[in-house]
Design an enzyme around this catalytic site. Structure first.
Site, PDB file in Angstrom:
ATOM      1  N   GLY A  46       0.826  -1.196   0.000  1.00 36.32           N
ATOM      2  CA  GLY A  46       0.000   0.000   0.000  1.00 36.32           C
ATOM      3  C   GLY A  46       0.858   1.241   0.000  1.00 36.32           C
ATOM      4  O   GLY A  46       2.024   1.206   0.408  1.00 36.32           O
ATOM      5  N   GLN A  51       2.874   9.988   1.311  1.00 36.39           N
ATOM      6  CA  GLN A  51       4.179   9.311   1.275  1.00 36.39           C
ATOM      7  C   GLN A  51       5.002   9.699   0.053  1.00 36.39           C
ATOM      8  O   GLN A  51       6.209   9.455   0.010  1.00 36.39           O
ATOM      9  CB  GLN A  51       3.996   7.785   1.297  1.00 36.39           C
ATOM     10  CG  GLN A  51       3.462   7.271   2.618  1.00 36.39           C
ATOM     11  CD  GLN A  51       3.365   5.767   2.610  1.00 36.39           C
ATOM     12  OE1 GLN A  51       2.375   5.205   2.145  1.00 36.39           O
ATOM     13  NE2 GLN A  51       4.391   5.082   3.093  1.00 36.39           N
ATOM     14  N   CYS A  91       6.358  -0.224   6.890  1.00 34.51           N
ATOM     15  CA  CYS A  91       5.896   0.940   6.141  1.00 34.51           C
ATOM     16  C   CYS A  91       7.017   1.369   5.202  1.00 34.51           C
ATOM     17  O   CYS A  91       8.183   1.405   5.608  1.00 34.51           O
ATOM     18  CB  CYS A  91       5.561   2.071   7.111  1.00 34.51           C
ATOM     19  SG  CYS A  91       5.035   3.592   6.311  1.00 34.51           S
ATOM     20  N   LEU A  92       6.676   1.701   3.966  1.00 33.71           N
ATOM     21  CA  LEU A  92       7.699   2.116   2.998  1.00 33.71           C
ATOM     22  C   LEU A  92       8.391   3.405   3.437  1.00 33.71           C
ATOM     23  O   LEU A  92       9.496   3.696   2.990  1.00 33.71           O
ATOM     24  CB  LEU A  92       7.075   2.297   1.608  1.00 33.71           C
ATOM     25  CG  LEU A  92       6.529   1.004   0.966  1.00 33.71           C
ATOM     26  CD1 LEU A  92       5.900   1.311  -0.381  1.00 33.71           C
ATOM     27  CD2 LEU A  92       7.612  -0.052   0.826  1.00 33.71           C
ATOM     28  N   GLU A 134      -3.086   2.640   5.767  1.00 37.87           N
ATOM     29  CA  GLU A 134      -2.998   3.679   4.726  1.00 37.87           C
ATOM     30  C   GLU A 134      -3.906   4.869   5.046  1.00 37.87           C
ATOM     31  O   GLU A 134      -3.533   6.020   4.809  1.00 37.87           O
ATOM     32  CB  GLU A 134      -3.345   3.089   3.352  1.00 37.87           C
ATOM     33  CG  GLU A 134      -2.406   1.986   2.875  1.00 37.87           C
ATOM     34  CD  GLU A 134      -0.926   2.339   2.930  1.00 37.87           C
ATOM     35  OE1 GLU A 134      -0.568   3.526   2.807  1.00 37.87           O
ATOM     36  OE2 GLU A 134      -0.111   1.422   3.127  1.00 37.87           O
ATOM     37  N   HIS A 137      -2.328   7.228   7.330  1.00 35.89           N
ATOM     38  CA  HIS A 137      -1.390   8.161   6.679  1.00 35.89           C
ATOM     39  C   HIS A 137      -2.086   9.467   6.284  1.00 35.89           C
ATOM     40  O   HIS A 137      -1.483  10.536   6.325  1.00 35.89           O
ATOM     41  CB  HIS A 137      -0.802   7.533   5.412  1.00 35.89           C
ATOM     42  CG  HIS A 137       0.425   6.701   5.642  1.00 35.89           C
ATOM     43  ND1 HIS A 137       1.593   7.211   6.170  1.00 35.89           N
ATOM     44  CD2 HIS A 137       0.678   5.390   5.387  1.00 35.89           C
ATOM     45  CE1 HIS A 137       2.501   6.243   6.232  1.00 35.89           C
ATOM     46  NE2 HIS A 137       1.973   5.122   5.770  1.00 35.89           N
TER      47      HIS A 137
END
Ligand code: ZN
Length: 161
Positions: A46, A51, A91-92, A134, A137
């Site tokens: 996701g 981001q 998390c990226l 997500e 975020h």
């Protein structure tokens, strides 16, 4: 399509509340395509617009094994949640780390698609976790603040010497 730069923890954009999407124009469609490509390139399940530095309520998710079923959610809202699951999450924007987070085991989400048509998506297990993560975020929240007992390092193949 292009791969966008993923913002990392410490970047203040990740702590801001994103704004609702009012219309889907050409620029937003390019952003959606770029976010999907960026998510796959980074092997994530996701990615939320903040981001990649864009404070819009837009999320892409793909929890499929094949990685060929991206879901685009514009202005997503959690309508219902049920149960609990506790498990590892990454998390990226927080590379090389995982933490244990408790999330609902079921969520029902209302969102809009690329044609600004409303739809409902229900998720359990990993999809419920991804939706919750997500959507957090979009409100400037990172999982690190929910991680039980802090974060742990993960060693990927690229980290081995
Ligand atoms: Zn994340």
């Amino acid at each position: 399509m292009a791969i966008r730069n993923i913002r990392k923890i410490g970047d203040s954009v990740l702590n801001k509340v994103s704004k609702e999407v009012k219309e889907v124009n050409k620029k937003l469609l390019i952003l959606i395509d770029d976010m999907i490509e960026t998510m796959y390139d980074a092997a994530g399940v996701g990615l939320a617009a903040p981001q990649v530095g864009i404070l819009k309520r837009l999320v892409v998710i793909d929890v499929s094994e094949e990685g060929d079923s991206p879901i685009v959610l514009i202005n997503p809202v959690i309508l219902e949640s049920e149960g609990e699951q506790t498990g590892d999450e990454g998390c990226l924007s927080v590379p090389g780390k995982v933490g244990t987070v408790t999330r609902p085991n079921y969520v029902k989400v209302k969102a809009y698609d690329k044609d600004m048509k409303e739809f409902i998506i229900e998720g359990t297990d990993l999809l419920a976790r991804a939706l919750s993560h997500e959507i957090d975020h979009l409100d400037g929240k990172l999982y690190v603040d929910k991680a039980i007992g802090g974060l742990r390092n993960v060693m990927g193949p690229e980290d081995e010497e």
